[in-house]
Scaffold this motif. Sequence first.
Motif, PDB file in Angstrom:
ATOM      1  N   GLU A 157       0.902  -1.258   0.254  1.00  0.00           N
ATOM      2  CA  GLU A 157      -0.077   0.092   0.405  1.00  0.00           C
ATOM      3  C   GLU A 157       1.104   1.394  -0.162  1.00  0.00           C
ATOM      4  O   GLU A 157       0.588   2.656  -0.668  1.00  0.00           O
ATOM      5  N   PHE A 158       1.953   1.159   0.407  1.00  0.00           N
ATOM      6  CA  PHE A 158       2.858   2.287   0.733  1.00  0.00           C
ATOM      7  C   PHE A 158       3.687   2.795  -0.671  1.00  0.00           C
ATOM      8  O   PHE A 158       3.460   3.381  -0.639  1.00  0.00           O
ATOM      9  N   ILE A 159       3.763   2.029  -1.592  1.00  0.00           N
ATOM     10  CA  ILE A 159       4.504   1.910  -2.726  1.00  0.00           C
ATOM     11  C   ILE A 159       3.744   2.120  -4.014  1.00  0.00           C
ATOM     12  O   ILE A 159       4.177   2.888  -4.705  1.00  0.00           O
ATOM     13  N   ALA A 160       2.380   1.426  -3.855  1.00  0.00           N
ATOM     14  CA  ALA A 160       1.611   1.113  -4.941  1.00  0.00           C
ATOM     15  C   ALA A 160       0.414   0.675  -4.452  1.00  0.00           C
ATOM     16  O   ALA A 160       0.532  -0.012  -3.554  1.00  0.00           O
ATOM     17  N   ARG A 161      -0.698   1.498  -4.767  1.00  0.00           N
ATOM     18  CA  ARG A 161      -2.166   1.453  -4.755  1.00  0.00           C
ATOM     19  C   ARG A 161      -3.029   1.111  -5.685  1.00  0.00           C
ATOM     20  O   ARG A 161      -2.739   1.497  -6.811  1.00  0.00           O
ATOM     21  N   ARG A 162      -3.190  -0.636  -5.479  1.00  0.00           N
ATOM     22  CA  ARG A 162      -4.508  -1.143  -7.023  1.00  0.00           C
ATOM     23  C   ARG A 162      -5.342  -1.317  -6.289  1.00  0.00           C
ATOM     24  O   ARG A 162      -5.716  -2.025  -6.362  1.00  0.00           O
ATOM     25  N   ARG A 163      -6.143  -0.565  -7.416  1.00  0.00           N
ATOM     26  CA  ARG A 163      -6.957  -0.372  -7.684  1.00  0.00           C
ATOM     27  C   ARG A 163      -7.727   0.263  -8.560  1.00  0.00           C
ATOM     28  O   ARG A 163      -9.360   0.357  -8.373  1.00  0.00           O
ATOM     29  N   GLY A 164      -7.266  -0.262  -9.023  1.00  0.00           N
ATOM     30  CA  GLY A 164      -7.420   0.764 -11.077  1.00  0.00           C
ATOM     31  C   GLY A 164      -7.366   2.014 -11.384  1.00  0.00           C
ATOM     32  O   GLY A 164      -7.558   2.951 -10.087  1.00  0.00           O
ATOM     33  N   TYR A 168       7.989   4.558  -4.632  1.00  0.00           N
ATOM     34  CA  TYR A 168       8.585   3.429  -4.610  1.00  0.00           C
ATOM     35  C   TYR A 168      10.058   3.719  -5.869  1.00  0.00           C
ATOM     36  O   TYR A 168      11.095   3.008  -5.527  1.00  0.00           O
ATOM     37  N   LEU A 169      10.340   4.820  -5.857  1.00  0.00           N
ATOM     38  CA  LEU A 169      12.059   5.502  -5.964  1.00  0.00           C
ATOM     39  C   LEU A 169      13.170   4.870  -5.458  1.00  0.00           C
ATOM     40  O   LEU A 169      14.166   4.215  -5.238  1.00  0.00           O
ATOM     41  N   GLU A 170      12.654   5.435  -3.948  1.00  0.00           N
ATOM     42  CA  GLU A 170      13.472   4.857  -2.318  1.00  0.00           C
ATOM     43  C   GLU A 170      13.594   3.238  -2.482  1.00  0.00           C
ATOM     44  O   GLU A 170      14.672   2.866  -2.261  1.00  0.00           O
ATOM     45  N   ALA A 171      12.305   2.701  -2.510  1.00  0.00           N
ATOM     46  CA  ALA A 171      12.343   1.260  -2.104  1.00  0.00           C
ATOM     47  C   ALA A 171      13.373   0.499  -3.634  1.00  0.00           C
ATOM     48  O   ALA A 171      14.193  -0.378  -3.207  1.00  0.00           O
ATOM     49  N   LEU A 172      13.033   1.462  -4.537  1.00  0.00           N
ATOM     50  CA  LEU A 172      13.749   0.518  -5.970  1.00  0.00           C
ATOM     51  C   LEU A 172      15.614   1.031  -5.805  1.00  0.00           C
ATOM     52  O   LEU A 172      16.382   0.179  -6.136  1.00  0.00           O
ATOM     53  N   TYR A 173      16.044   1.991  -4.938  1.00  0.00           N
ATOM     54  CA  TYR A 173      17.607   1.950  -4.943  1.00  0.00           C
ATOM     55  C   TYR A 173      17.621   1.400  -3.474  1.00  0.00           C
ATOM     56  O   TYR A 173      18.460  -0.208  -4.014  1.00  0.00           O
ATOM     57  N   VAL A 174      16.914   1.179  -3.006  1.00  0.00           N
ATOM     58  CA  VAL A 174      17.257  -0.453  -1.910  1.00  0.00           C
ATOM     59  C   VAL A 174      16.924  -2.048  -3.063  1.00  0.00           C
ATOM     60  O   VAL A 174      18.087  -2.171  -2.465  1.00  0.00           O
ATOM     61  N   ALA A 175      16.180  -1.646  -3.738  1.00  0.00           N
ATOM     62  CA  ALA A 175      16.314  -2.863  -3.987  1.00  0.00           C
ATOM     63  C   ALA A 175      18.325  -3.039  -5.422  1.00  0.00           C
ATOM     64  O   ALA A 175      18.269  -4.447  -5.268  1.00  0.00           O
ATOM     65  N   CYS A 176      18.427  -2.262  -5.472  1.00  0.00           N
ATOM     66  CA  CYS A 176      19.592  -1.767  -6.312  1.00  0.00           C
ATOM     67  C   CYS A 176      20.972  -2.628  -5.790  1.00  0.00           C
ATOM     68  O   CYS A 176      21.533  -3.554  -5.470  1.00  0.00           O
ATOM     69  N   GLU A 177      20.919  -2.353  -4.170  1.00  0.00           N
ATOM     70  CA  GLU A 177      21.509  -2.060  -3.330  1.00  0.00           C
ATOM     71  C   GLU A 177      21.655  -4.041  -2.396  1.00  0.00           C
ATOM     72  O   GLU A 177      23.034  -4.239  -2.985  1.00  0.00           O
ATOM     73  N   ALA A 178      20.986  -4.249  -2.535  1.00  0.00           N
ATOM     74  CA  ALA A 178      20.682  -5.662  -1.944  1.00  0.00           C
ATOM     75  C   ALA A 178      20.806  -6.605  -3.179  1.00  0.00           C
ATOM     76  O   ALA A 178      21.397  -7.663  -2.958  1.00  0.00           O
ATOM     77  N   LEU A 179      20.673  -6.377  -4.122  1.00  0.00           N
ATOM     78  CA  LEU A 179      20.996  -6.533  -5.633  1.00  0.00           C
ATOM     79  C   LEU A 179      22.473  -6.993  -6.063  1.00  0.00           C
ATOM     80  O   LEU A 179      23.646  -8.483  -5.846  1.00  0.00           O
ATOM     81  N   ALA A 180      23.382  -5.691  -5.696  1.00  0.00           N
ATOM     82  CA  ALA A 180      24.687  -6.171  -5.390  1.00  0.00           C
ATOM     83  C   ALA A 180      25.811  -6.734  -4.853  1.00  0.00           C
ATOM     84  O   ALA A 180      25.870  -7.428  -5.156  1.00  0.00           O
ATOM     85  N   THR A 181      25.030  -6.728  -3.185  1.00  0.00           N
ATOM     86  CA  THR A 181      25.242  -7.866  -2.487  1.00  0.00           C
ATOM     87  C   THR A 181      25.247  -9.025  -2.374  1.00  0.00           C
ATOM     88  O   THR A 181      26.281 -10.025  -1.746  1.00  0.00           O
TER      89      THR A 181
END
Length: 415
Positions: free
Chosen positions: A140-147, A210-223
């Motif tokens: 819910e924090f990153i995306a609202r899936r209600r169409g 979303y953008l902050e979470a995507l950067y966290v994902a990049c850090e995790a992928l690098a690790t």
Amino acid sequence: MLSLHSNFSVIGKTSQLMRIGKHQSPVVAFSSSSHLHQQSLRYAVLGAGFAGLSVAWHLLEHSPIELHISIDVLDEVGIGGGASGVSGGLLHPYSPKVKPLWRAAECWEESLKLLRIAETAIQTKESSFNNGEIAQSSYEFIARRRGILRPAVSLKNMSIMNENAQTSLASCRIHSINEDAAQILMPNICVPSNLAFHMQGAINIHPQPYLEALYVACEALATDMSSVGPGEKEINFHKKSIDNLLQLEGEYDAVIVCLGARSTFLPELSGRLPLRTCRGVTAHFHLPENIGEEIPEHSPSILSDAWLAIQNPRNLHVGSTWDWKSCNYSQKVSMEEASRALEELLPKASAVYPSLRKWVFHGASAGLRAMPPLTGLGSRGLLYHAWLGKLMAQAVISCDEGVIPQEFTSWRPKL
């Protein structure tokens, strides 16, 4: 997005702009082979918006496991500090006439994939901070899936819109509904032509989280990649201004420019890109505590002459204005600019959602868009960020191997 390959001493001498169709491509390649067959590569990604972080993710994901890869993401205003961070975030694969956009299915799937990656990354991070318990719903924090609901506001295009709706994507169906059905989805909505199009699978992304979470994902992928292969992977963010590309001379094997409208301010690129700049203001509204007409949790966001992006039952954003040829990329909005935006947006938004006049204006934000040349293929906005990021990353890596892939040289349709 632009990619510049080493080394920067050749700028102005042997550099060349590749062409695709009638227009210059988004790649500036420099003739140098010093980076070929290296065991270590260093990349700079300029811009930490939708495009920049998508490129960063895909550079990591598609990099050879044996290479040491270092990525610096540089942005003077921070992650999501430009137009990406204040966008409406309405993600769907359709044109205003509800026709699937160019390469809609492929780009839609890539966008959903990157969204899932960001959501998973932030959930994992939150869980680690809370002993396995997630304190709030990251989804819910990153995306609202209600169409998303698009009322047909005039009779002019109704027949073609109805026809287009029949060819909607299987992964994001469009349903034609009347005003009664629309009222169930969104109480008090006005449907002038008694016809609305419900994009049930469309999503309202909250851009900044979303953008902050995507950067966290990049850090995790690098690790993760560093732990399973011989080549170390690393990514770092630097809040830094780049006034010209010569500042980066000798530091990187490739520089990917994802600055949006700000790329036109770089002297090396000024006047060389077929971009139009346009500043857009988004108005933020809050429902006063003494009014009980909250937007139901199941209600979709709205697309019309203005869009209404629902943040939660008592908060929504309305956008956007169109100030062409502006050079103001600040997110801050003056009182005068906010007043002009309200005069433009409120009549359009309240025409489809009259209850908005009971809501209270409580701020505004703005960004400078980089608009591509006009084509008959529809707007290329948020939908394309994941797919183009993947394509650019693959092209950069292929160039580092001495090959420019055919897929990259043919990505732009003929204009």
